[in-house]
Design a protein around this motif. Structure first.
Motif, mmCIF file in Angstrom:
data_model
loop_
_atom_site.group_PDB
_atom_site.id
_atom_site.type_symbol
_atom_site.label_atom_id
_atom_site.label_comp_id
_atom_site.label_asym_id
_atom_site.label_seq_id
_atom_site.Cartn_x
_atom_site.Cartn_y
_atom_site.Cartn_z
ATOM 1 N N ALA A 162 -77.127 6.486 11.145
ATOM 2 C CA ALA A 162 -78.585 6.508 11.072
ATOM 3 C C ALA A 162 -79.148 5.143 10.695
ATOM 4 O O ALA A 162 -80.172 4.709 11.238
ATOM 5 C CB ALA A 162 -79.031 7.565 10.055
ATOM 6 N N LEU A 163 -78.494 4.433 9.768
ATOM 7 C CA LEU A 163 -78.955 3.103 9.371
ATOM 8 C C LEU A 163 -78.930 2.127 10.545
ATOM 9 O O LEU A 163 -79.887 1.364 10.761
ATOM 10 C CB LEU A 163 -78.098 2.564 8.230
ATOM 11 N N ILE A 164 -77.857 2.155 11.306
ATOM 12 C CA ILE A 164 -77.740 1.214 12.424
ATOM 13 C C ILE A 164 -78.731 1.557 13.532
ATOM 14 O O ILE A 164 -79.374 0.665 14.104
ATOM 15 C CB ILE A 164 -76.289 1.198 12.943
ATOM 16 N N ILE A 169 -79.465 -2.727 9.309
ATOM 17 C CA ILE A 169 -78.158 -2.889 9.959
ATOM 18 C C ILE A 169 -77.147 -3.477 8.982
ATOM 19 O O ILE A 169 -75.989 -3.030 8.918
ATOM 20 C CB ILE A 169 -78.296 -3.779 11.211
ATOM 21 N N ALA A 170 -77.585 -4.459 8.201
ATOM 22 C CA ALA A 170 -76.679 -5.082 7.225
ATOM 23 C C ALA A 170 -76.187 -4.064 6.201
ATOM 24 O O ALA A 170 -74.993 -4.046 5.848
ATOM 25 C CB ALA A 170 -77.380 -6.243 6.525
ATOM 26 N N VAL A 171 -77.101 -3.207 5.728
ATOM 27 C CA VAL A 171 -76.696 -2.173 4.767
ATOM 28 C C VAL A 171 -75.758 -1.174 5.431
ATOM 29 O O VAL A 171 -74.793 -0.700 4.816
ATOM 30 C CB VAL A 171 -77.932 -1.469 4.188
ATOM 31 N N GLY A 172 -76.019 -0.840 6.710
ATOM 32 C CA GLY A 172 -75.120 0.056 7.435
ATOM 33 C C GLY A 172 -73.713 -0.499 7.517
ATOM 34 O O GLY A 172 -72.730 0.210 7.290
ATOM 35 N N VAL A 173 -73.594 -1.794 7.831
ATOM 36 C CA VAL A 173 -72.274 -2.437 7.895
ATOM 37 C C VAL A 173 -71.636 -2.503 6.508
ATOM 38 O O VAL A 173 -70.428 -2.265 6.344
ATOM 39 C CB VAL A 173 -72.411 -3.853 8.503
ATOM 40 N N PHE A 174 -72.465 -2.804 5.496
ATOM 41 C CA PHE A 174 -71.972 -2.852 4.114
ATOM 42 C C PHE A 174 -71.407 -1.499 3.694
ATOM 43 O O PHE A 174 -70.308 -1.419 3.120
ATOM 44 C CB PHE A 174 -73.119 -3.279 3.198
ATOM 45 N N TYR A 175 -72.152 -0.427 4.010
ATOM 46 C CA TYR A 175 -71.675 0.924 3.689
ATOM 47 C C TYR A 175 -70.397 1.249 4.465
ATOM 48 O O TYR A 175 -69.516 1.960 3.966
ATOM 49 C CB TYR A 175 -72.753 1.954 4.017
ATOM 50 N N TYR A 188 -71.000 10.041 4.933
ATOM 51 C CA TYR A 188 -71.074 8.584 5.028
ATOM 52 C C TYR A 188 -71.138 8.140 6.488
ATOM 53 O O TYR A 188 -71.756 7.116 6.816
ATOM 54 C CB TYR A 188 -69.911 7.925 4.282
ATOM 55 N N GLN A 189 -70.519 8.903 7.409
ATOM 56 C CA GLN A 189 -70.615 8.578 8.832
ATOM 57 C C GLN A 189 -72.035 8.793 9.344
ATOM 58 O O GLN A 189 -72.564 7.966 10.101
ATOM 59 C CB GLN A 189 -69.633 9.452 9.629
#
Length: 421
Positions: A301-303, A396-402, A295-296
């Motif tokens: 990677a998403l951000i 970025i939003a999905v990265g923060v959500f995760y 998850y890290q």
């Protein structure tokens, strides 16, 4: 790196890996050669080339509700093996259609061949889940990413080379030989019945429309009831958004902003940069998956991918844009390795085929909706830079959500499991 390739000590995995490689090669070489043949032979009818590309996506949408059910109900090894051998036979029929120059027949054969190929991946992925240990899943996904990046770099070139040297007939015969070799490699595997048929033996005669629909919806219900799995599968929906956006946004920014005079040549260079970055990212993702929690790796990677996408809309130089695109390409494999390596850890083997059967259609749907969204809003209602901000901001939003939900879901997953019944 040594640990990464130690997975090939598992003979069954090595055979399945090279079977997947040759099967993918069988799909790319002949199709690329056929595309160029149609452009040469029917230069005044470019719609034929478009139809060839369409034969890649339509078959998937036609059989998506069947592929996962088949992978869970029947012998997964036989499904994968027979997919290759049927595709080999259809490649030979494709030769006949080219000889007759009857294009409806050619497109019908292509449609059928790609529909059959759709059954390969869920069956093969389910087999791999059963023969590897949990800490090897992410390694396997990383190696698959490396293969995908190699085909991204050299696949079309290999198809063109075969077309120039062997002609379209020779290229299609290379397809047939590749499918045959893949089938033989899968047949050589020695896999237990528990992995091949985790739900027991079933007969094709037991299938009916009501039963297929019930099994198909059971896969969807399983995903919905499994909070962590639902969050991860949603990541593949995001992949569709990114694929759909980047497939046109990069051409748009070259043509209308960065290289209007030579955007076609620069798009080739950009493709090489993107493919090389994807290959480097695939290697890095496999190594990082052993150092970081999945998850890290996914959040990081998403951000990075989101920031690089937004940065691509801000730069004024073509070469700086290519640097941003390289960062996007490097980060994408880590997203896939994290999600793809995590899913086999949490999915009941009896449900793996039906879960896999939902992933690709969801990606295709989100990709299509993204393209429709862009076609509707650009350029009348939205600026080109805004498209990059939307896609990058979503990442970025999905990265923060995760970052917020995944640790909590991971803790819940350790204490509870979802029933298959």
């Amino acid at each position: 790196m040594k640990k990464m390739f130690s997975i090939f000590q598992n003979k069954n995995y090595a055979l399945l890996f090279f079977a997947s490689f040759t099967s993918q090669m069988g799909g790319i070489i002949g199709l690329t050669a056929l595309l160029f043949y149609l452009l040469d032979r029917f230069s005044n009818q470019p719609a034929y080339a478009t139809m060839t590309e369409l034969m890649l996506s339509l078959p998937t949408l036609a059989v998506f509700f069947l592929v996962g059910v088949f992978a869970d109900k029947f012998d997964r090894q036989k499904i994968a093996k027979n997919c290759d051998w049927i595709c080999m036979g259809l490649s030979i029929v494709l030769l006949l259609s080219l000889y007759l120059e009857w294009m409806p027949f050619t497109f019908a054969v292509l449609f059928l061949r790609n529909a059959v190929k759709s059954f390969f991946t869920p069956a093969q992925t389910s087999l791999i889940q059963g023969i590897l240990s949990e800490n090897e899943y992410s390694l396997a996904v990383g190696l698959n990413q490396m293969v995908a990046s190699l085909f991204m770099l050299f696949g079309n070139g290999l198809g063109v080379f075969c077309y120039w040297t062997l002609g379209v007939e020779g290229a299609v015969m290379v397809d047939a030989a590749s499918f045959a070799l893949s089938g033989l490699l899968i047949q050589a595997c020695r896999i237990s019945d528990a992995v091949r048929m985790p739900n027991g033996k079933h007969s094709i005669r037991q299938l009916n429309i009501a039963g297929i629909w019930k099994d198909f919806t059971l896969g969807f219900t399983y995903i919905l009831n499994h909070k962590l799995l639902l969050a991860l599968v949603s990541g593949f929906v995001l992949f569709g958004v990114v694929n759909g956006g980047l497939s046109v946004m990069q051409v748009f920014i070259l043509k209308y902003k960065l290289a209007p005079g030579n955007y076609e040549e620069m798009s080739i260079v950009l493709g090489i940069v993107f493919g090389a970055g994807f290959l480097a990212g695939s290697i890095a993702a496999s190594l990082l998956s052993q150092k970081l929690k999945l998850y890290q790796l996914l959040i990081l990677a998403l951000i990075v991918c989101g920031c690089a996408t937004i940065s691509g809309s801000l730069v004024k130089s073509l070469w700086m844009y290519m640097v941003c695109s390289c960062f996007i390409a490097v980060s994408l494999p880590s997203i896939n390795v994290a999600i793809g390596g995590w899913i086999p850890n949490i999915v009941n083997p009896k449900m793996m085929g039906r879960v896999q059967g939902w992933i690709h259609p969801l990606m295709m749907l989100s990709q299509s909706l993204t393209l429709l969204f862009i076609a509707w809003l650009y350029p009348a209602w939205i600026a080109l830079e805004s498209l990059y901000w939307l896609v990058g901001g979503s990442l970025i939003a999905v990265g923060v959500f995760y970052m917020i939900i995944l640790p909590k879901f991971l803790a819940l997953n350790r204490t509870a499991d979802v029933s298959v019944d």
